[in-house]
Scaffold this active site. Structure first.
Site, PDB file in Angstrom:
ATOM      1  N   SER A 161      20.139 -29.550  25.438  1.00 63.41           N
ATOM      2  CA  SER A 161      20.856 -30.820  25.584  1.00 63.41           C
ATOM      3  C   SER A 161      21.859 -30.989  24.459  1.00 63.41           C
ATOM      4  O   SER A 161      21.645 -30.490  23.348  1.00 63.41           O
ATOM      5  CB  SER A 161      19.866 -31.992  25.559  1.00 63.41           C
ATOM      6  OG  SER A 161      20.535 -33.232  25.540  1.00 63.41           O
ATOM      7  N   TYR A 201      12.997 -36.168  21.118  1.00 61.09           N
ATOM      8  CA  TYR A 201      13.706 -35.431  22.168  1.00 61.09           C
ATOM      9  C   TYR A 201      14.780 -34.534  21.553  1.00 61.09           C
ATOM     10  O   TYR A 201      14.893 -33.350  21.877  1.00 61.09           O
ATOM     11  CB  TYR A 201      14.342 -36.410  23.151  1.00 61.09           C
ATOM     12  CG  TYR A 201      15.115 -35.747  24.269  1.00 61.09           C
ATOM     13  CD1 TYR A 201      14.457 -35.224  25.374  1.00 61.09           C
ATOM     14  CD2 TYR A 201      16.506 -35.659  24.226  1.00 61.09           C
ATOM     15  CE1 TYR A 201      15.152 -34.622  26.405  1.00 61.09           C
ATOM     16  CE2 TYR A 201      17.217 -35.061  25.255  1.00 61.09           C
ATOM     17  CZ  TYR A 201      16.538 -34.541  26.331  1.00 61.09           C
ATOM     18  OH  TYR A 201      17.240 -33.932  27.342  1.00 61.09           O
TER      19      TYR A 201
END
Length: 262
Positions: free
Chosen positions: A137, A150
């Protein structure tokens, strides 16, 4: 028989990979948490691509015993792997102190433990030239306050698979790590993108775009790939901007919204 493995197959990006590779005539071995969703997905894939074989195994990736059970199923069915698409992931966005103990471990186990463990196991089942695509990501390109766990888990994936790229490049294995920005998947994610205004609109891409471009990137054996010009620009900007400025901007932006995992 050779198969493309897709984790998180019933999610938006996972589905896009399934349909992309099935359209190319590749057999699929897919996994997700819901047997019902996987069965329905198999039917749709075969309806559009009747010559393709689709096997599925419902698996809670946080549990080592279930991961081992899935690999045993592959061995029993004579599955040989020539492509691994590591898509499954959990995106929790909130202050770290607001996590439950269970959600801390849940995110680490799905994003990091399961992804690396399955890659290690599936490499032993590979047959000939093999590709590995891992969905990291843009959130892993910098530390992200209020998205800290995350972000850290995705940064670990980027670092790990970048290293693996160089370990395996002379062994017939291509390894590419993909760093998408926003992707139009679940309704809550689409709402998040909408809430980010012009930044979200410029960053976001469709799952089909991410799958198609990622497949092209791994064929070229790119170490990392960032989908979309705007995301490439942002990644470059984060490298040259003072870290304190970047982190302050992120903290002010992300502390205004929270999102829990399903």
């Amino acid at each position: 028989m050779k198969y493309t493995f897709v984790s998180g197959a019933s999610g938006g990006i996972g589905k896009a990979f399934c349909f992309y590779y099935a359209a190319r005539g590749d057999n699929l071995y897919i996994t997700g948490r819901s047997d019902e969703k996987l069965s329905a997905l198999k039917e749709k894939i075969i309806e559009q691509n009747p010559s393709v074989t689709v096997l599925y195994y419902a698996c809670d990736l946080t549990k080592e015993a279930e991961r081992n059970g899935m690999v045993s199923d592959m061995k029993e069915k004579g599955v040989a792997i020539n492509r691994i698409c590591n898509v499954a992931g959990v995106d929790i966005q909130k202050p770290f102190e607001d996590y439950t103990d269970e959600k801390v471990l849940f995110q680490i186990r799905v994003n990091v433990e399961a992804t690396i463990d399955l890659t290690h196991k599936l490499l032993k089942l590979r047959d000939g030239e093999t590709e590995i695509i891992t969905i990291s990501s843009m959130s892993g390109a910098s530390p992200m306050p209020y998205f800290a766990l995350y972000s850290a888990s995705k940064a670990m994936l980027t670092n790990f698979f970048t290293s693996l790229h160089y370990e395996l490049k002379d062994k017939g294995v291509k390894v590419t790590t993909v760093l998408p920005g926003g992707v139009y998947t679940r309704p809550d994610v689409c709402e998040d993108i909408k809430g980010q205004g012009v930044w979200g609109k410029l960053s976001a891409k469709s799952p089909e775009f991410v799958a198609r471009k990622s497949a092209k990137a791994v064929r070229k054996n790119k170490t990392t790939y960032v989908p979309g010009f705007f995301n490439k620009f942002l990644k470059g900007l984060m490298k040259i901007a003072p870290n304190k400025v970047v982190l302050s901007f992120i903290a002010n932006r992300w502390k205004k919204q929270t999102k829990d995992a399903f």
